[in-house]
Write a protein that holds these residues in place. Structure first.
Motif, PDB file in Angstrom:
ATOM      1  N   TYR A  59       0.834  -1.204   0.000  1.00  0.00           N
ATOM      2  CA  TYR A  59       0.000   0.000   0.000  1.00  0.00           C
ATOM      3  C   TYR A  59       0.871   1.258   0.000  1.00  0.00           C
ATOM      4  O   TYR A  59       0.608   2.227  -0.725  1.00  0.00           O
ATOM      5  CB  TYR A  59      -0.913  -0.013   1.222  1.00  0.00           C
ATOM      6  CG  TYR A  59      -1.753   1.239   1.373  1.00  0.00           C
ATOM      7  CD1 TYR A  59      -2.930   1.404   0.646  1.00  0.00           C
ATOM      8  CD2 TYR A  59      -1.359   2.256   2.245  1.00  0.00           C
ATOM      9  CE1 TYR A  59      -3.701   2.543   0.786  1.00  0.00           C
ATOM     10  CE2 TYR A  59      -2.123   3.403   2.379  1.00  0.00           C
ATOM     11  CZ  TYR A  59      -3.297   3.535   1.650  1.00  0.00           C
ATOM     12  OH  TYR A  59      -4.048   4.682   1.785  1.00  0.00           O
ATOM     13  N   LYS A  60       1.925   1.248   0.793  1.00  0.00           N
ATOM     14  CA  LYS A  60       2.818   2.405   0.863  1.00  0.00           C
ATOM     15  C   LYS A  60       3.596   2.596  -0.428  1.00  0.00           C
ATOM     16  O   LYS A  60       3.850   3.722  -0.863  1.00  0.00           O
ATOM     17  CB  LYS A  60       3.792   2.239   2.031  1.00  0.00           C
ATOM     18  CG  LYS A  60       3.136   2.312   3.400  1.00  0.00           C
ATOM     19  CD  LYS A  60       4.153   2.067   4.512  1.00  0.00           C
ATOM     20  CE  LYS A  60       3.496   2.082   5.882  1.00  0.00           C
ATOM     21  NZ  LYS A  60       4.480   1.784   6.963  1.00  0.00           N
ATOM     22  N   GLY A  76       0.187   1.837  -3.663  1.00  0.00           N
ATOM     23  CA  GLY A  76      -1.148   2.398  -3.542  1.00  0.00           C
ATOM     24  C   GLY A  76      -2.218   1.379  -3.216  1.00  0.00           C
ATOM     25  O   GLY A  76      -1.965   0.173  -3.081  1.00  0.00           O
ATOM     26  N   ASN A  77      -3.447   1.857  -3.107  1.00  0.00           N
ATOM     27  CA  ASN A  77      -4.568   1.073  -2.606  1.00  0.00           C
ATOM     28  C   ASN A  77      -4.927  -0.096  -3.508  1.00  0.00           C
ATOM     29  O   ASN A  77      -5.168  -1.211  -3.038  1.00  0.00           O
ATOM     30  CB  ASN A  77      -5.781   1.984  -2.419  1.00  0.00           C
ATOM     31  CG  ASN A  77      -6.959   1.245  -1.821  1.00  0.00           C
ATOM     32  OD1 ASN A  77      -6.907   0.829  -0.668  1.00  0.00           O
ATOM     33  ND2 ASN A  77      -8.029   1.077  -2.601  1.00  0.00           N
ATOM     34  N   GLU A  78      -4.977   0.125  -4.807  1.00  0.00           N
ATOM     35  CA  GLU A  78      -5.435  -0.927  -5.713  1.00  0.00           C
ATOM     36  C   GLU A  78      -4.533  -2.153  -5.643  1.00  0.00           C
ATOM     37  O   GLU A  78      -5.015  -3.291  -5.542  1.00  0.00           O
ATOM     38  CB  GLU A  78      -5.481  -0.401  -7.144  1.00  0.00           C
ATOM     39  CG  GLU A  78      -6.020  -1.421  -8.149  1.00  0.00           C
ATOM     40  CD  GLU A  78      -6.128  -0.852  -9.549  1.00  0.00           C
ATOM     41  OE1 GLU A  78      -5.389  -1.324 -10.436  1.00  0.00           O
ATOM     42  OE2 GLU A  78      -6.944   0.077  -9.742  1.00  0.00           O
ATOM     43  N   ALA A 101      -2.605  -3.028  -3.214  1.00  0.00           N
ATOM     44  CA  ALA A 101      -2.732  -3.630  -1.887  1.00  0.00           C
ATOM     45  C   ALA A 101      -3.995  -4.480  -1.786  1.00  0.00           C
ATOM     46  O   ALA A 101      -3.974  -5.585  -1.235  1.00  0.00           O
ATOM     47  CB  ALA A 101      -2.732  -2.543  -0.827  1.00  0.00           C
ATOM     48  N   VAL A 102      -5.100  -3.983  -2.334  1.00  0.00           N
ATOM     49  CA  VAL A 102      -6.368  -4.720  -2.284  1.00  0.00           C
ATOM     50  C   VAL A 102      -6.253  -6.023  -3.068  1.00  0.00           C
ATOM     51  O   VAL A 102      -6.662  -7.095  -2.602  1.00  0.00           O
ATOM     52  CB  VAL A 102      -7.518  -3.863  -2.826  1.00  0.00           C
ATOM     53  CG1 VAL A 102      -8.769  -4.713  -3.028  1.00  0.00           C
ATOM     54  CG2 VAL A 102      -7.822  -2.705  -1.881  1.00  0.00           C
ATOM     55  N   MET A 119     -12.183  -2.516   5.460  1.00  0.00           N
ATOM     56  CA  MET A 119     -12.191  -3.599   4.489  1.00  0.00           C
ATOM     57  C   MET A 119     -12.197  -4.986   5.117  1.00  0.00           C
ATOM     58  O   MET A 119     -12.899  -5.889   4.643  1.00  0.00           O
ATOM     59  CB  MET A 119     -10.983  -3.464   3.557  1.00  0.00           C
ATOM     60  CG  MET A 119     -10.962  -4.507   2.444  1.00  0.00           C
ATOM     61  SD  MET A 119      -9.707  -4.167   1.204  1.00  0.00           S
ATOM     62  CE  MET A 119     -10.325  -2.614   0.549  1.00  0.00           C
TER      63      MET A 119
END
Length: 354
Positions: A55-56, A59-61, A63-64, A100
């Motif tokens: 994530y760091k 980014g979010n995508e 990481a998800v 989440m």
């Protein structure tokens, strides 16, 4: 899927009848959690670290996607485990912020027919509540006295009579001395201790007197919240006294049957304060089973420590009560009479003593 987002007040009411699942990782749960919850991690510690790093970095995508890649193969196992353990198919659920991880677990359980009640704001909301609760003002009456005067026994007897009581040592799993952790469960973290303390306090009337034992700031490795500690320092205190023989008998009943090696270690931890000769004598007495002798040796140190407390500023209400050779039931009646006197002087309504 049947899911309902609920407030903390709704959650606290529903938990009286419904089981609770904590979707956070193992280490998060061990550090602190809502009492009564069981841990069912969506991401374990290692996976959470991987996802957090991604994530760091990306980014979010990313990481998800990585999160689903890691946990996806376990979806059916999670469903089977919860179905086996909770056949009524109703569950309370939370993660760190109500995000989440709890959403995923809620979705999984909803797919197999569960009715899910998910805490809005997650554990963070609960923790904010407990943090604030243990920093509110309370109407404490403090039980003080030298080591071995049976303060915890008195608290339990008062509670059995319907009095409001907070047993800090019980919540901390420690009796508050070098010997205090022997035979006890592992101590909670400071944060979890505050959760447990808050849970006890919400069961009590904040206005009416609450009995509590005189404690130092630290009980073993647990630190009291500043607000609670300052109130203990300034609240009315009843200092219990008993004969030395009674005190030794009480300590012997509590400690003599505990593991000898752990008792030795506790004595050695005090060796700098006891001095070489006294330490040697205590260890020899313990080894030979002369329990009253080593306990008497320890009381020399603990009584000296208690003397420092006597030098603190006098409180508005500070009373001494000699309970030597007094039966427990009569001792409780004496304490309740003093409580009523304190209430009367403070302008509070006096409780009836039967």
């Amino acid at each position: 899927m049947s899911e309902k987002l609920i407030t903390l007040s709704e959650f606290l009411k529903l938990r009286e009848t419904l089981p609770i699942l904590d979707a956070r990782s193992e280490s998060e749960f061990i550090q602190s959690h809502i009492p009564g919850a069981l841990n069912l991690p969506i991401l374990n510690d290692g996976e959470r670290e991987i996802v957090g790093t991604l994530y760091k970095q990306e980014g979010n995508e990313s990481a998800v996607l990585k999160g689903f890649e890691l946990v996806g193969p376990r979806f059916h196992q999670i469903q089977k485990e919860v179905l086996l353990n909770y056949p009524d198919k109703k569950i309370l659920l939370y993660c760190w912020r109500g995000g989440m991880r709890s959403q995923i677990l809620s979705w999984l359980l909803g797919m197999v027919g569960f009715e899910v009640f998910r805490l809005k704001g997650g554990y963070k909301t609960y923790r904010t509540f407990t943090y604030e609760r243990v920093r509110k003002p309370y109407n404490f009456i403090v039980l003080g006295g030298k080591t071995g005067t049976g303060k915890t026994v008195l608290l339990k007897a008062l509670e059995d009579k319907g009095e409001q009581v907070v047993d800090l040592e019980g919540l901390a799993h420690h009796r508050g001395s070098s010997f205090g952790g022997i035979g006890q469960e592992k101590q909670p973290s400071v944060e979890q201790f505050e959760n447990l303390l808050a849970e006890r306090l919400i069961q009590l009337d904040q206005i009416h007197p609450i009995w509590i034992e005189n404690e130092s700031r630290n009980i073993g490795k647990v630190t009291l919240p500043d607000g609670i500690f300052q109130q203990i320092l300034t609240a009315p205190i009843i200092k219990i006294s008993k004969t030395e023989a009674e005190r030794i008998t009480h300590i012997e009943e509590e400690y003599a049957s505990l593991p000898k090696e752990e008792l030795k270690s506790a004595i050695l931890r005090l060796s700098n304060k006891l001095g070489g000769l006294r330490t040697t004598e205590a260890l020899e007495d313990l080894e030979m089973g002369r329990h009253r002798s080593w306990i008497e040796n320890m009381l020399v140190y603990y009584d000296k420590t208690y003397g420092f407390d006597l030098n603190k500023p006098i409180r508005q209400h500070e009373l001494s009560l000699d309970l030597s050779q007094i039966p427990l039931s009569e001792a409780c009646q004496n304490l309740l009479k003093i409580k009523n006197d304190i209430n009367a002087k403070s302008g509070n309504q006096t409780d009836t003593v039967e």
